[in-house]
Design an enzyme around this catalytic site. Sequence first.
Site, PDB file in Angstrom:
ATOM      1  N   LYS A   1       5.585  -3.973  16.581  1.00  0.00           N
ATOM      2  CA  LYS A   1       6.533  -2.745  16.458  1.00  0.00           C
ATOM      3  C   LYS A   1       7.389  -1.425  17.938  1.00  0.00           C
ATOM      4  O   LYS A   1       8.124  -0.669  17.548  1.00  0.00           O
ATOM      5  CB  LYS A   1       5.015  -1.543  16.289  1.00  0.00           C
ATOM      6  CG  LYS A   1       4.033  -1.650  14.902  1.00  0.00           C
ATOM      7  CD  LYS A   1       4.745  -0.929  13.471  1.00  0.00           C
ATOM      8  CE  LYS A   1       4.738  -1.957  12.068  1.00  0.00           C
ATOM      9  NZ  LYS A   1       6.170  -1.675  11.031  1.00  0.00           N
TER      10      LYS A   1
ATOM     11  N   GLN B   1       0.734  -1.452  -0.091  1.00  0.00           N
ATOM     12  CA  GLN B   1       0.104   0.024  -0.197  1.00  0.00           C
ATOM     13  C   GLN B   1       0.714   1.189  -0.122  1.00  0.00           C
ATOM     14  O   GLN B   1       0.736   2.415  -0.651  1.00  0.00           O
ATOM     15  CB  GLN B   1      -1.123   0.465   1.881  1.00  0.00           C
ATOM     16  CG  GLN B   1      -2.489   1.473   1.289  1.00  0.00           C
ATOM     17  CD  GLN B   1      -2.395   1.030   2.232  1.00  0.00           C
ATOM     18  OE1 GLN B   1      -2.348   1.194   3.673  1.00  0.00           O
ATOM     19  NE2 GLN B   1      -3.042   2.327   2.348  1.00  0.00           N
TER      20      GLN B   1
ATOM     21  N   TYR C   1       1.619  -7.001  16.737  1.00  0.00           N
ATOM     22  CA  TYR C   1       1.511  -5.549  15.832  1.00  0.00           C
ATOM     23  C   TYR C   1       2.256  -4.783  16.234  1.00  0.00           C
ATOM     24  O   TYR C   1       3.378  -4.062  15.933  1.00  0.00           O
ATOM     25  CB  TYR C   1       0.068  -5.348  14.944  1.00  0.00           C
ATOM     26  CG  TYR C   1       0.459  -4.061  13.515  1.00  0.00           C
ATOM     27  CD1 TYR C   1       1.409  -4.133  12.698  1.00  0.00           C
ATOM     28  CD2 TYR C   1       0.513  -3.306  14.095  1.00  0.00           C
ATOM     29  CE1 TYR C   1       0.970  -3.291  11.914  1.00  0.00           C
ATOM     30  CE2 TYR C   1       0.151  -1.727  12.934  1.00  0.00           C
ATOM     31  CZ  TYR C   1       0.957  -2.046  11.774  1.00  0.00           C
ATOM     32  OH  TYR C   1       0.854  -1.452  10.784  1.00  0.00           O
TER      33      TYR C   1
HETATM   34  C1  AKB Z   1      -3.618  -1.026  10.929  1.00  0.00           C
HETATM   35  O1  AKB Z   1      -5.167  -1.125  10.769  1.00  0.00           O
HETATM   36  O2  AKB Z   1      -3.333  -2.389  11.141  1.00  0.00           O
HETATM   37  C2  AKB Z   1      -2.488  -0.112   9.981  1.00  0.00           C
HETATM   38  C3  AKB Z   1      -2.070   0.714  10.942  1.00  0.00           C
HETATM   39  C4  AKB Z   1      -2.449   2.190  11.483  1.00  0.00           C
HETATM   40  O3  AKB Z   1      -0.563   0.593  11.256  1.00  0.00           O
HETATM   41  N1  AKB Z   1      -3.181   0.640   8.634  1.00  0.00           N
END
Ligand code: AKB
Length: 319
Positions: free
Chosen positions: A147, A12, A143
Amino acid sequence: MKYILIIGSTGQIGSELTMALRSGYGNSNVVAGYIKGAEPKGELLESGPSEEADITNSEQIAGIVKKYKIDTIYNMAALLSAVAEAKPQLAWKIGLGGLFNILEIAAEMRCAVFTPSSIGAFGADTPKKNTPQDTVQRPQTMYGVTKVAGELLSDYYFKRFGVDTRSVRYPGLISHVTPPGGGTTDYAVEIFYSAVRGEVFKSPVSAGTFMDMMYMPDALCAAISLMEADPAKLVHRNSFNITSMSFDPEMLKSAICKYVPDFRMEYEIDPVRQAIADSWPDSMDDSCARKEWGWSPKYNLDSMTENMLEEIRKKRVQR
Ligand code: AKB
């Protein structure tokens, strides 16, 4: 920044970032890295060099860095938040294992590295409104874990090995070019396609769920300007809060209704996305980015909405 490698160039952000960097630094100086099954096509393929660059394969990446004398790596490889919850092991392998590979190569071959972080680096214990630059970061998603750990690892490589690592915490990114895949904020892209098709949109997150968002041209500008910023002015590195707007589904619907008056939205809540969104900030304070490297977005909710609808209409999307 003269010879650039983008890992994840067909994703993206990567697809548009590659073209923006090629227009600024010259087509032949920007290598589009891709993985098997996600090869570049069209303009991305034809406008400059491309190489298979799997972030989990150090030797392959090191070979490309040597071959093209790369001095800057944009590491855009990641699984987005909802997919990362479904595939936590793979999310770790790409997000953290992959980053470790890049940082090791960068330390040895003296490359600068940009790796995006996210609003996902915050968690339910973080102040939700006007979230400070430096605050509690205890996310409970894979996630988010990758990060936060990625931010720390990047700062570690800067302090310990002098690698020029820089990063921004991206909010939800909205674009009409390449669709996102598996994020929590994806609804804010999909809604525009429904509006143009004349469909009723089913929002996966509830009214009152506020998240920071940004239009892609501002997101590209952020990555490039941060990498071009004077290092002497950077107090922070990994990672800067940046935002353009904060809205909930109702505000976005109202913005669309200004241009598509009969647009309708209903709610069909996705519990995974709702829980993730509930743990993220409502709105971030990005004053450090503004002060340290001049961050200033161009688009707000209205100008982004108008442009998204105009661009998607040009594609003549069908029902
Ligand atoms: C997600 O929704 O996972 C991403 C982000 C905000 O990191 N777009």
